[in-house]
Design an enzyme around this catalytic site. Structure first.
Site, short mmCIF file in Angstrom:
data_model
loop_
_atom_site.label_atom_id
_atom_site.label_comp_id
_atom_site.label_asym_id
_atom_site.label_seq_id
_atom_site.Cartn_x
_atom_site.Cartn_y
_atom_site.Cartn_z
N LYS A 196 7.55 8.74 -5.60
CA LYS A 196 6.47 7.85 -5.16
C LYS A 196 6.52 7.77 -3.64
O LYS A 196 7.52 7.35 -3.06
CB LYS A 196 6.66 6.46 -5.78
CG LYS A 196 5.62 5.47 -5.30
CD LYS A 196 5.73 4.14 -6.02
CE LYS A 196 4.71 3.16 -5.48
NZ LYS A 196 4.80 1.85 -6.13
N ARG A 218 6.65 -0.23 3.31
CA ARG A 218 7.54 0.14 2.20
C ARG A 218 8.33 1.42 2.48
O ARG A 218 8.85 2.04 1.56
CB ARG A 218 6.70 0.36 0.93
CG ARG A 218 5.86 -0.82 0.50
CD ARG A 218 5.66 -0.81 -1.01
NE ARG A 218 4.51 -1.56 -1.48
CZ ARG A 218 4.44 -2.89 -1.50
NH1 ARG A 218 5.43 -3.62 -1.01
NH2 ARG A 218 3.35 -3.48 -1.98
N LYS A 249 3.36 10.58 -7.40
CA LYS A 249 2.32 9.64 -6.99
C LYS A 249 2.24 9.59 -5.47
O LYS A 249 3.29 9.46 -4.84
CB LYS A 249 2.67 8.26 -7.54
CG LYS A 249 1.74 7.17 -7.13
CD LYS A 249 2.22 5.85 -7.63
CE LYS A 249 1.34 4.77 -7.00
NZ LYS A 249 1.84 3.45 -7.25
C1 PBG Z 1 3.61 -1.33 -7.20
C2 PBG Z 1 2.57 -0.28 -7.32
C3 PBG Z 1 1.67 0.19 -6.35
C4 PBG Z 1 0.83 1.10 -7.00
C5 PBG Z 1 1.27 1.18 -8.30
N1 PBG Z 1 2.36 0.35 -8.49
C6 PBG Z 1 1.46 -0.20 -4.95
C7 PBG Z 1 2.44 0.01 -3.91
O1 PBG Z 1 3.51 0.60 -4.08
O2 PBG Z 1 2.15 -0.49 -2.83
C8 PBG Z 1 -0.34 1.81 -6.38
C9 PBG Z 1 -1.43 2.19 -7.31
C10 PBG Z 1 -2.72 2.55 -6.69
O3 PBG Z 1 -2.87 2.62 -5.45
O4 PBG Z 1 -3.65 2.77 -7.46
N2 PBG Z 1 4.74 -1.04 -6.49
#
Ligand code: PBG
Length: 326
Positions: A196, A218, A249
């Site tokens: 991610k 983050r 992702k």
């Molecule tokens: C939570 C999370 C996020 C997304 C999915 N789970 C946001 C982030 O990490 O800031 C993003 C999903 C999207 O943008 O559609 N941590």
């Protein structure tokens, strides 16, 4: 210049039937997972400004919509909760009466065969908006693990079919597997957000989930978009710790990572077609600058072609309709 040309690739593009015969990648409604945002209250269905046609639902309205999604043939949904109160340690994330826990119970009661996957993270539940416990401005990994594991367990207790940790703490898959197994949830799979990235494409989601970090960003836990080998290390660790499905992702800007992951690990691979990817197509389509159906099916197909077995996408309902009525 005629007879010399023995090889003519265009022969196999002559008409739709021939094109269908040689098509290498197929996109199926069964590949799709539809995300939902659930909020407190009753009779709520409010469009999220930065994500046209995506809504905040209260549980009653959510159940109705999930029925529709199920009837479209979409096999699974991914659930995010927006609690009415937040605190430093995200208590509502693991409360048995939390918004997600109640939503899971309601959905499973009304539509038992719908696969309900829950996003396991603290960022929607913490007052500071970070994905874990903050100590002197830093998200403390090991203190967070305990809360993440508790959250996953509370989802399983509520009836979730699968849990999906998205926090990017080191070791969370192992901790979740351990707590689920010791409490008797050996059959609940873990879909790990393994690679991610710290992406700008999450912008609209943070409005939808009200989860923007109140300070900093983050990048001390999500991955640097410049890295590719590191994604393979992250995925390998999650598999070792017990992940059943791994995820890359976002999707579109990371198709190379999807391909490398699929080539390296023979495990089910998901990708998340995230909010920013949705909204940019949606905005261009609303302006009449892009043909929405064409570009959505093209992008989703490219994710499958890159190696994804399943796609989490806000376009799932539209795509399901387009795929089933040809
Ligand atoms: C939570 C999370 C996020 C997304 C999915 N789970 C946001 C982030 O990490 O800031 C993003 C999903 C999207 O943008 O559609 N941590």
């Amino acid at each position: 210049m005629k007879a010399e040309l023995v090889k003519r690739p265009r022969r196999l593009r002559l008409n739709q039937n021939i094109r269908d015969m040689v098509r290498e990648t197929s996109l199926n409604v069964k590949d799709l997972i539809y995300p939902y945002f659930v909020v407190e209250g009753e009779n709520v269905k409010e469009e999220i400004e930065a994500m046209p046609k995506v809504f905040h639902f209260s549980i009653d309205k959510l159940v109705k919509d999930v029925k529709e999604t199920y009837e479209l043939g979409i096999p699974a949904i991914l659930l995010f909760g927006i609690p009415s109160s937040k605190d430093e340690v995200g208590s509502q994330a693991y409360a048995s009466s939390g918004i997600v826990q109640r939503a899971v119970r309601a959905i499973k009661e009304a539509i038992p065969s719908m696969i309900v996957i829950t996003d396991v993270c603290l960022c929607e539940y913490t007052s500071h908006g970070h994905c874990g416990v903050v100590e002197s401005g830093y998200v403390d990994n090991d203190k967070t693990l305990e809360l993440i594991a508790k959250t996953a367990l509370s989802h399983a207790k509520a009836g979730a079919d699968m849990v999906a940790p998205s926090d990017m703490m080191d070791g969370r898959v192992g901790c979740i597997r351990q707590i689920l197994d010791s409490e008797g949830y050996v059959t609940v799979p873990i879909m790990a957000y393994s690679a991610k990235y710290a992406s700008g494409f999450y912008g609209p989601f943070r409005e939808a989930a009200q989860s923007a970090p109140q300070f900093g960003d983050r990048r001390s836990y999500q991955m640097d978009p410049a890295n590719s080998d590191e994604a393979l290390r992250e995925i390998a660790l999650d598999i070792e710790e017990g992940a059943d499905i791994v995820m890359v992702k976002p999707a579109l800007a990371y198709l190379d990572i999807i391909r490398r992951a699929k080539d390296s690990f023979k495990v089910p691979l998901a990708t998340y077609n995230v909010s920013g990817e949705y909204s940019m197509i949606k905005a261009a389509a609303l302006k009449g600058w892009l043909d929405e159906k064409v570009v959505v099916l093209e992008s989703l197909t490219s994710m499958k072609r890159a190696g994804a077995d399943m796609i989490i996408t806000y376009f799932a309902k539209d795509a399901a309709k387009w795929l089933t009525t040809r």
